[in-house]
Every structure is written in structure tokens, then in C-alpha cells.
Write a protein that holds these residues in place. Structure first.
Motif, PDB file in Angstrom:
ATOM      1  N   UNK A  45     136.613  78.854  25.262  1.00  0.00           N
ATOM      2  CA  UNK A  45     135.895  78.837  26.534  1.00  0.00           C
ATOM      3  C   UNK A  45     136.862  78.629  27.693  1.00  0.00           C
ATOM      4  N   UNK A  46     137.754  77.628  27.546  1.00  0.00           N
ATOM      5  CA  UNK A  46     138.698  77.339  28.626  1.00  0.00           C
ATOM      6  C   UNK A  46     139.640  78.526  28.838  1.00  0.00           C
TER       7      UNK A  46
ATOM      8  N   UNK B  59     142.211  65.605  32.059  1.00  0.00           N
ATOM      9  CA  UNK B  59     141.645  64.369  32.602  1.00  0.00           C
ATOM     10  C   UNK B  59     142.051  63.148  31.773  1.00  0.00           C
TER      11      UNK B  59
ATOM     12  N   UNK C 169     144.632  71.274  34.085  1.00  0.00           N
ATOM     13  CA  UNK C 169     144.342  69.843  34.290  1.00  0.00           C
ATOM     14  C   UNK C 169     144.006  69.189  32.965  1.00  0.00           C
TER      15      UNK C 169
ATOM     16  N   UNK D 184     131.822  68.289  32.638  1.00  0.00           N
ATOM     17  CA  UNK D 184     132.081  69.453  33.478  1.00  0.00           C
ATOM     18  C   UNK D 184     133.449  69.398  34.142  1.00  0.00           C
TER      19      UNK D 184
ATOM     20  N   UNK E 238     135.927  64.573  28.067  1.00  0.00           N
ATOM     21  CA  UNK E 238     134.596  64.727  27.471  1.00  0.00           C
ATOM     22  C   UNK E 238     134.393  66.199  27.135  1.00  0.00           C
TER      23      UNK E 238
ATOM     24  N   UNK F 247     137.491  81.563  30.484  1.00  0.00           N
ATOM     25  CA  UNK F 247     137.083  81.381  31.868  1.00  0.00           C
ATOM     26  C   UNK F 247     138.292  81.119  32.764  1.00  0.00           C
TER      27      UNK F 247
ATOM     28  N   UNK G 223     142.658  76.880  41.840  1.00  0.00           N
ATOM     29  CA  UNK G 223     142.721  76.614  40.411  1.00  0.00           C
ATOM     30  C   UNK G 223     143.281  77.777  39.599  1.00  0.00           C
TER      31      UNK G 223
ATOM     32  N   UNK H 298     136.520  69.506  32.971  1.00  0.00           N
ATOM     33  CA  UNK H 298     137.464  70.539  32.522  1.00  0.00           C
ATOM     34  C   UNK H 298     137.041  71.911  33.039  1.00  0.00           C
ATOM     35  N   UNK H 299     135.731  72.184  32.974  1.00  0.00           N
ATOM     36  CA  UNK H 299     135.236  73.482  33.452  1.00  0.00           C
ATOM     37  C   UNK H 299     135.583  73.667  34.929  1.00  0.00           C
ATOM     38  N   UNK H 300     135.389  72.612  35.716  1.00  0.00           N
ATOM     39  CA  UNK H 300     135.636  72.718  37.151  1.00  0.00           C
ATOM     40  C   UNK H 300     137.114  72.608  37.506  1.00  0.00           C
TER      41      UNK H 300
ATOM     42  N   UNK I  13     137.258  68.056  43.084  1.00  0.00           N
ATOM     43  CA  UNK I  13     136.080  67.474  42.431  1.00  0.00           C
ATOM     44  C   UNK I  13     135.439  66.443  43.350  1.00  0.00           C
TER      45      UNK I  13
ATOM     46  N   UNK J 157     131.681  69.174  25.051  1.00  0.00           N
ATOM     47  CA  UNK J 157     130.317  69.347  24.544  1.00  0.00           C
ATOM     48  C   UNK J 157     130.311  69.012  23.059  1.00  0.00           C
TER      49      UNK J 157
END
Lengths: 304, 545
Positions: free
Chosen positions: A105-106, A88, A86, B390, A92, A109, A81, B392-394, A59, A94
Motif C-alpha cells: 500500500x505504501x 513515526x 517518514x 493514518x 500504528x 500510493x 511529500x 503513515x498514509x498522510x 499533519x 491496520x
């Protein structure tokens, strides 16, 4: 895609450094975490833990050095990945999506998710997945990320202060999940500033301070780091307690007043308690030193 | 913040602390609006002054017969508002710039109001402020006052621009007052929407939709005599009723003040009885049915775009339906009044006399909202990044350039749909009045503006790579800035080298003229290079948040 060798380290950094303007957030950090290890990454606030993790995830771009995940360069996220999950420090989501939509979604993808295990985790973490993310407290958002991460069964779990918003019951559940992950042979990279949490979960720890890795040590050594501060208030002065200084594990005996003594204690407290039993003790307090105090002791200078 | 309670209570100091707490909050709000206010005020003052100067350059008085004809033409009235005092530099300026500036000031004020209220609240910053002495109602009231004042400043700047360029004093004052009033209505609507809805994006959407709904209401009021009273309910209608430089009527200004006061008072009242972070109209917090789109990257991109696309398409279709319905009235009029056709040509609207020329001129306007839509979607991605959404997405095997490209492709496709919707609505309107425009021509003209909108998308992606804090302003620059550049260039006869920089210089008036293939391909190439460079830079820079 090259299949990484089974012995490839889960995490490897060499001379990793990150500078933000004049601030050196991470300096020359070299570290190897073998697969299957539960590694604790300790440090006070602002020490550079999250920056290191964000470098590891690609990142942030390193100013110096490099990082690898199972021998895949951290910058090649499509490769690196595939084998990590992960959580964080500050999750955060949506706001208009429900917890389940975030998890779907997680999972959709991501590199693959054990859906049955995910449902089980939802139960264990007592998370209502049909609420919109904007109604979640920070602890609940953290649960979404934890459920998603554990359910992937990725070979490497990178967890950045994952329990900061959890209550003690959920912390216990979290530790159980870590133990299960370790049993399955997953590697865990757990960042924290709580010694107790790391001590319960990890087999080896690295300590970072002001961006520099100052210690990488096993759990036995960590226990040695762990000393208690003892404070005793006496009803009457007791000069004979000077002999406490000679007892095993006692260091730094201080007398702020003739009726108050303070000392640092490593190891079992029996001999000190027996010695104090002879004196007229009005109040006794044993306190674990904060991580910062240990740093001050070990490295002999104040924090920046 | 200076709202801490002193450790040793000093009774005499308490009122002072409370006052300074309020002042600190007001000061913080002022700091958050001052840059935007300065930019909008400069645009308002500069544009009005320029047009007054331009009018002097026309050198020919407008004949009284033409004037009457213009005032009576329903199409002119509907599109641009009732033309009055066109023989006066100030009156002409009001007619030319009034609606555009009112839309700009009103929209900006509404967006600023929701940013400073619901945006700050959503980000959790108001939790800290309200832990001090202030209560939610006074915090909302103080923020409202600051945004109202900022809106008033921009109106004053427009009045000042007119005055300095030599227009008459009373007219300049009335026009400045109407613009300031429109801004305050927008600001009050924004703060009210922020009390009603739980998130900034929907609050902004509601406030802007109500405001621009007023523009449609004005168009209906000026086009349909029986519904003329509608004009009194919208700032855009009151602009015509106040008639700056003609009658300079004060009554519409009072109505405008009332239009701003009602939502403002309502907002402060509603703020008093609600929880921090809560809203009067609560959306459902639970939802068991979940979207099936949210299992892949393209699905996520589609999910994020579809609601915005629906809202924009509805608004644009309403506008272009009206444009279509007016086609015959407008073309008949311009054929009968060559002076205005010349005037329109000078303002960049050539060939208004045929239905093809008429719709192609108005399609050029379509490029601006479609470009703003595209830039806005990329700005939403930048906002997600700044808010940490973003991360988590990344952490999944998703390269940043892959996600940016997925988003960009989705937004590009949505822009095609949006432009097509505008073309379809125009065709429906023109067919209704039998103007004789083919569906193919209607769609070709509307889709013909896409290179400009995609240029906005490219600029926004470049900004995502290099200046993620300024994605929206940089992204709208090709359309909005290019349009202004072309109109000014045509008006002042600037050299072709300057005009060349406007994307609109490379668009033909489709369907009146054939498509400028070279120009379109050139713009698409520039857009592609910008997008590619932006995506590559985005993948290489540090992620914010």
C-alpha cells in the motif's frame, strides 16, 4: 509542478510555532538543513521533537511561522511529500493487514519504491511480512515503517525516534542503512533522545528544549558537550587528590565524603587515571551524563 | 489505579487494597457507560411516555372485531409482533415502540460491552490494569456487571415512563423487565463475543448479528405457526410472550434472564483461561496471499468497505426478503380493516393497502440502516485517525481531502449497492408470493431513500471536520432523528415548519407516488455542501493521534 532547485534546503523552518491551548509546544523555531546532511534532532521527552516533525509533515497546522520541504510549503503535501519518507515514533498499522499488504500500500500510493532494495531490507531487518499487523510487536511495526521508508530512496528521510523498539542488532542494521542513505546523498532528519545514537549517525545536531531550539552545532562541538561523570570511592582519605582539579578537562570536583570524590571530565581520561593510580581506589565508576544533565549544566535551570 | 503494592508490606492493609482495586475498576467502567446510559434511558422513558399520551389523543376505542382480525393477521404478527391489549394505552405503546426500543437497547448494550472489554483490551489499557492485583477473569466479570446494570437502567426508565404517563403498574413492570432483559442479553453477548474474537469490530459485529438474528427468528416464529417455539429463544419473541398489559406473564421474563445468564457465565468462564490480547477463536495470524486491492487509494477504500458492505447487505436482504414475502397478506388485511389503515396512516404509513404503498412505507425504514452504514464507515475513518493509523498514509503525497473524498465516494457507491440489495430482495419476495411488483418499481423505491442516506454521509463528513469524536451520532442524526421527528410530528399534528426539518418530509412514497425530484435534489445539495465543508475543514485541522 515546479522542479525544486538542487540547492534548495531539504528542511527549512522560519519562526515555526505551535500552541495547544495554553501549552506552547514549539516556539519560534528557525532551522535549515541542507540537502545531503544527516541531521540529529535531540531533546528530552516532551521537548517538542514530534510536534516539530508533525508540523514539518503538515499533519499539524502551525500557529506561527512556516516550514518548507525542498522549498515546497509543508501544507502542500501533494508536492512536499513527493520527496520525503517518514517513520513515526509510534507506528500504528491496520491490524488485519499483513506486513506485506502495508508495504504494498505504501509503495503503491507513495512516490516510488525500489522493490528489489525493499526485499533486501526485509531480509536485513529479519521481518516476516506475511504476519498480520496485529501480531507485530512495536519493534516489528517500526521495522515495517523503516523498510518502507528506506526502500523509497526519497531525497529526505524524516525519522522520529525510529529505534525505540529495536534490539541492538537491528539498531546496528539501522545505522548501516543511515550510512548507505548518506552515501547516496539522501538527507536524514533523525529525531532522538539518545546522544550515542545521534553521535554515531549525524554530522550536525539541533537541540530542542521546552519547544525552543537552543543549540544547532556540528559533531565536534557535540563531542565537547559529551563529558563523563567520574565517581571514585577510596579505601583511605587521600587529600593529595585535590590536585585533580588542576588537570586538563576536569571540572566541578566534589567531595561528598572524605573517601568519595566526584568530578566531570571532558576529553581523554589518561591524566585522571594516572593521578588516581597513586591513591587507594576501592571502586571507580565512569558514567556518561544523560542528555537532561547536559541541559541542566548548559542552561542552568530544571526541566519544566 | 490503586493497585500498587505498598513498599512496606502492611498485612492489615492488603484486603483493603484489593477491594479498592476492584472498586476502582468498577468505577472506571461506570464512568465509561454513564453518559450513553443516560441518553438511552431518556429515549426509552421519553418515547414510551409520549406514545401513551398520543394514544389518549386518539379518543376512539379499537373495536373488538378489528382487534381479533389484527391479532390473527400473519403479516402484522410478523412485522410488529403479536398485537395484544391494543385497547389499553400501555398495550398499544408496547406494540408501537416495543420492538424498536428492544433493538435500540440491545444493540447499544452489545456495542457498549465490546467497547469496554475488547476495545479497552485492544488499545492496550488492560495491560496496565492487569499489572496490578486484578486478574483477567475478575476484570471481565466486573465490566460485565457494570454493562448489565446499565442495560437494566434503560429498561427501568421505559417502565417508569409508562407509569408516569399513567399506564398500569404490572404491565409497565413487565415491559420494563423485558427491555432490561433484552439489554442484558445484548450486553452478555457483547462480552462473550469479546472473549471469542480478537478485535473489537468483529466482536461487535458478531454480537449485534446474533441479537438481530433473534429479530428475524421472532418474525419467522410469529409468521409460521409451526415454528412458534422459536420465539422463546429470542428477547424479541419473549416480548410478545410476556404480553405486557394483557396477561403480564412472568415465565418469559425468567427465560429472558436465562438467555442473558448463559452467555454471561460463559463469557466469564472463557475469560479465565485465555491470554490477555488473545481470543478463543483465533484468526489466522499469517497469510501469504495478499490483497491486490491494496496498491492504490481507491483500492484501500474498497478493501475497507467490502466486508462491512457484505455483512450489512446480507442482513438487510434477509429482512426485506421477508417484507416482500408478506406483501400480499398485509395488503389484503389492511384493505379489509380500514381502522388499522387509518391508524397506520397516522403513524406515517399511508397507502398500506396497495403493494406499492406497502413496500414504499417499509422502504422509508431502509433509509435508517443505509444511513447508519454510511455514517459508520466515516466513523471508522475517524477511529483510524485517533489510533494513529493514518499518520503513515498522510506522510505520502496524499492530501487529507483527497483521502476523505475517496472514502466518501466509495461509501456513497456502497450505499447505492446496499439500497439496491434491499430493493432486489423485496422484489424477489414479492415475486415469490405473486404480489405483482415490478423489478423497476422495487429498485426505484429502494434507491429513492438514498438522498437521506447521503445526507447522513454528508453530516458524518462534516463531523469528521469539526467534531471527529462524534462522527457516528452526528452522522446518524438525519436518518434516525429525522424519522422520529416525522413520526412524532405526524402523530401530534406538529406544524409543517417543524416537519420540514425531517429529511423524510421530502421523500415521496415511491413507487406508490412519483419521485419527489425537488426534495431529492435539495437533500443531495445539502449533503454535498456538508461533505465539501467537512472535507475542507478536515484538510485544514490538526490530525489527531
Amino acid at each position: 509542478m515546479a522542479v525544486p532547485s538542487p540547492s534548495a534546503p531539504a528542511v527549512r523552518t522560519e519562526g515555526l510555532g505551535k500552541r495547544f491551548g495554553p501549552t506552547e509546544a514549539v516556539v519560534d523555531l528557525s532551522l535549515t538543513v541542507p540537502p545531503g546532511e544527516v541531521f540529529g534532532f535531540l531533546g528530552p521527552n516532551g521537548a517538542g521533537k514530534s510536534t516539530t516533525i508533525r508540523l514539518l509533515l503538515g499533519l499539524l497546522r502551525p500557529t506561527t511561522g512556516s516550514a518548507w520541504v525542498f522549498d515546497a510549503p509543508a501544507g502542500e503535501v501533494a508536492r512536499a511529500h513527493r520527496r520525503l519518507a517518514y517513520v513515526p515514533a509510534d507506528v500504528s498499522l491496520w491490524p488485519s493487514l499483513t506486513g506485506r499488504e502495508c508495504l504494498d500500500l505504501l509503495a503503491g500510493v507513495g512516490p516510488g519504491t525500489d522493490l528489489a532494495y525493499r526485499d533486501q531490507l526485509l531480509e536485513r531487518f529479519a521481518l516476516d511480512p506475511d504476519r498480520r499487523a496485529r501480531t507485530y510487536s512495536s519493534g516489528n511495526r517500526q521495522k515495517v515503517a523503516l523498510v518502507a521508508a528506506f526502500a523509497t530512496r526519497a531525497p529526505l528521510l524524516v525519522l522520529d525516534e525510529p529505534t525505540s523498539g529495536l534490539d541492538p542488532l537491528m539498531e546496528r542494521e539501522f545505522r548501516a542503512c543511515i550510512a548507505e542513505a548518506a552515501e547516496r546523498g539522501q538527507t536524514v532528519f533523525l529525531s532522538s533522545h539518545q546522544l550515542a545514537e545521534v553521535e554515531l549517525a549525524c554530522s550536525r545536531v539541533g537541540i530542542i528544549r521546552e519547544g525552543r531550539l537552543v543549540e544547532v552545532t556540528g559533531l565536534a562541538e557535540l563531542r565537547r558537550l559529551r563529558r563523563a561523570e567520574v565517581v571514585a570511592d577510596l579505601s583511605t582519605p587521600a587529600p593529595e587528590l585535590q590536585r585533580l582539579a588542576a588537570l586538563p578537562g576536569v571540572s566541578d570536583l566534589r567531595w561528598p565524603t572524605p573517601v568519595r570524590l566526584e568530578l566531570s571530565l571532558t576529553g581523554p581520561p589518561g591524566p585522571v587515571l594516572r593521578a588516581l593510580a597513586d591513591a587507594d581506589v576501592a571502586h571507580l565508576e565512569m558514567r556518561e551524563p544523560s542528555l537532561e544533565e547536559i541541559f541542566l549544566d548548559y542552561y542552568g535551570q530544571g526541566p519544566a | 489505579m490503586t493497585t500498587r503494592t505498598p513498599s512496606r508490606p502492611a498485612p492489615a492493609a492488603l484486603p483493603a487494597t484489593s477491594r479498592s482495586a476492584g472498586r476502582a475498576v468498577t468505577g472506571a467502567a461506570v464512568r465509561q457507560v454513564r453518559r450513553g446510559t443516560a441518553v438511552v434511558a431518556a429515549v426509552c422513558g421519553g418515547l414510551t411516555a409520549l406514545v401513551v399520551v398520543q394514544y389518549r389523543g386518539l379518543d376512539g376505542a379499537v373495536g373488538i372485531g378489528s382487534l381479533t382480525a389484527l391479532a390473527e393477521n400473519p403479516a402484522i404478527r410478523t412485522l410488529f409482533g403479536p398485537p395484544v391489549a391494543l385497547d389499553d394505552p400501555g398495550g398499544f405503546t408496547v406494540w408501537r415502540t416495543g420492538t424498536v426500543l428492544a433493538v435500540l437497547v440491545g444493540t447499544w448494550a452489545a456495542l457498549t460491552a465490546t467497547r469496554l472489554t475488547r476495545g479497552e483490551e485492544e488499545a492496550g489499557r488492560w495491560d496496565l490494569l492487569l499489572a496490578g492485583r486484578l486478574r483477567l477473569r475478575s476484570l471481565v466479570a466486573r465490566t460485565l456487571v457494570v454493562v448489565l446494570a446499565a442495560a437494566a437502567v434503560t429498561g427501568a426508565a421505559a417502565g417508569l415512563g409508562l407509569l408516569l404517563a399513567g399506564a398500569a403498574g404490572p404491565g409497565a413492570a413487565v415491559f420494563g423487565g423485558v427491555l432490561a432483559g433484552t439489554g442484558t442479553v445484548g450486553a452478555a453477548l457483547g462480552v462473550l463475543a469479546a472473549q471469542l474474537l480478537p478485535d473489537r469490530r468483529s466482536a461487535s459485529g458478531l454480537a449485534v448479528a446474533v441479537l438481530l438474528g433473534g429479530l428475524l427468528a421472532r418474525m419467522v416464529a410469529d409468521g409460521v405457526p409451526a415454528l412458534g417455539w422459536l420465539a422463546w429463544l429470542t428477547p424479541f419473541g419473549l416480548l410478545g410472550r410476556a404480553a405486557p398489559f394483557a396477561t403480564d406473564r412472568p415465565a418469559p421474563l425468567l427465560v429472558l434472564a436465562l438467555l442473558a445468564a448463559v452467555p454471561a457465565v460463559l463469557a466469564v468462564v472463557l475469560a479465565g483461561g485465555r491470554d490477555l490480547g488473545g481470543s478463543r477463536v483465533a484468526g489466522r495470524d499469517r497469510r501469504t496471499a495478499h490483497s491486490r486491492l491494496l496498491t492504490s487509494l481507491p483500492g484501500l477504500a474498497l478493501h475497507r468497505t467490502r466486508r462491512a458492505l457484505g455483512t450489512w447487505a446480507a442482513g438487510l436482504m434477509a429482512y426485506f426478503l421477508l417484507i416482500g414475502l408478506l406483501a400480499t397478506a398485509m395488503t389484503d388485511f389492511l384493505r379489509a380493516n380500514p381502522f388499522f389503515a387509518r391508524l397506520a396512516a397516522q403513524a406515517g404509513f399511508a397507502q398500506l393497502g396497495s403493494v406499492e404503498g406497502y413496500v414504499s412505507a417499509l422502504y422509508a425504514l431502509l433509509a435508517v440502516p443505509v444511513g447508519v452504514f454510511a455514517a459508520g464507515r466515516i466513523a471508522a475513518t475517524a477511529a483510524d485517525e485517533a489510533a494513529g493509523r493514518l499518520a503513515l498514509l498522510y506522510s505520502l503525497p496524499v492530501g487529507r481531502s483527497r483521502w476523505a473524498a475517496t472514502e466518501a465516494a466509495t461509501v456513497a457507491a456502497a450505499s447505492v449497492v446496499l439500497a439496491g440489495a434491499g430493493g432486489l430482495a423485496t422484489w424477489i419476495g414479492t415475486s415469490w408470493v405473486g404480489a405483482g411488483l415490478g423489478l423497476g418499481d422495487a429498485l426505484a423505491g429502494a434507491l429513492g431513500v438514498l438522498p437521506v442516506a447521503l445526507l447522513c454521509l454528508g453530516a458524518a463528513l462534516a463531523a469528521l471536520g469539526w467534531a471527529p469524536a462524534a462522527v457516528l451520532p452526528i452522522g446518524v442524526l438525519p436518518a434516525a432523528g429525522g424519522y422520529v421527528l416525522l413520526v412524532l410530528g405526524d402523530t401530534f399534528g406538529w406544524p409543517g415548519a417543524v416537519r420540514w426539518f425531517s429529511p423524510f418530509a421530502h421523500l415521496n412514497a415511491v413507487p406508490a407516488e412519483p419521485v419527489d425530484v425537488a426534495g431529492g435534489l435539495g437533500m443531495l445539495a445539502v449533503a454535498g455542501v456538508l461533505a465539501l465543508a467537512g472535507c475542507l475543514r478536515y484538510a485544514r485541522r490538526d490530525l489527531l493521534g
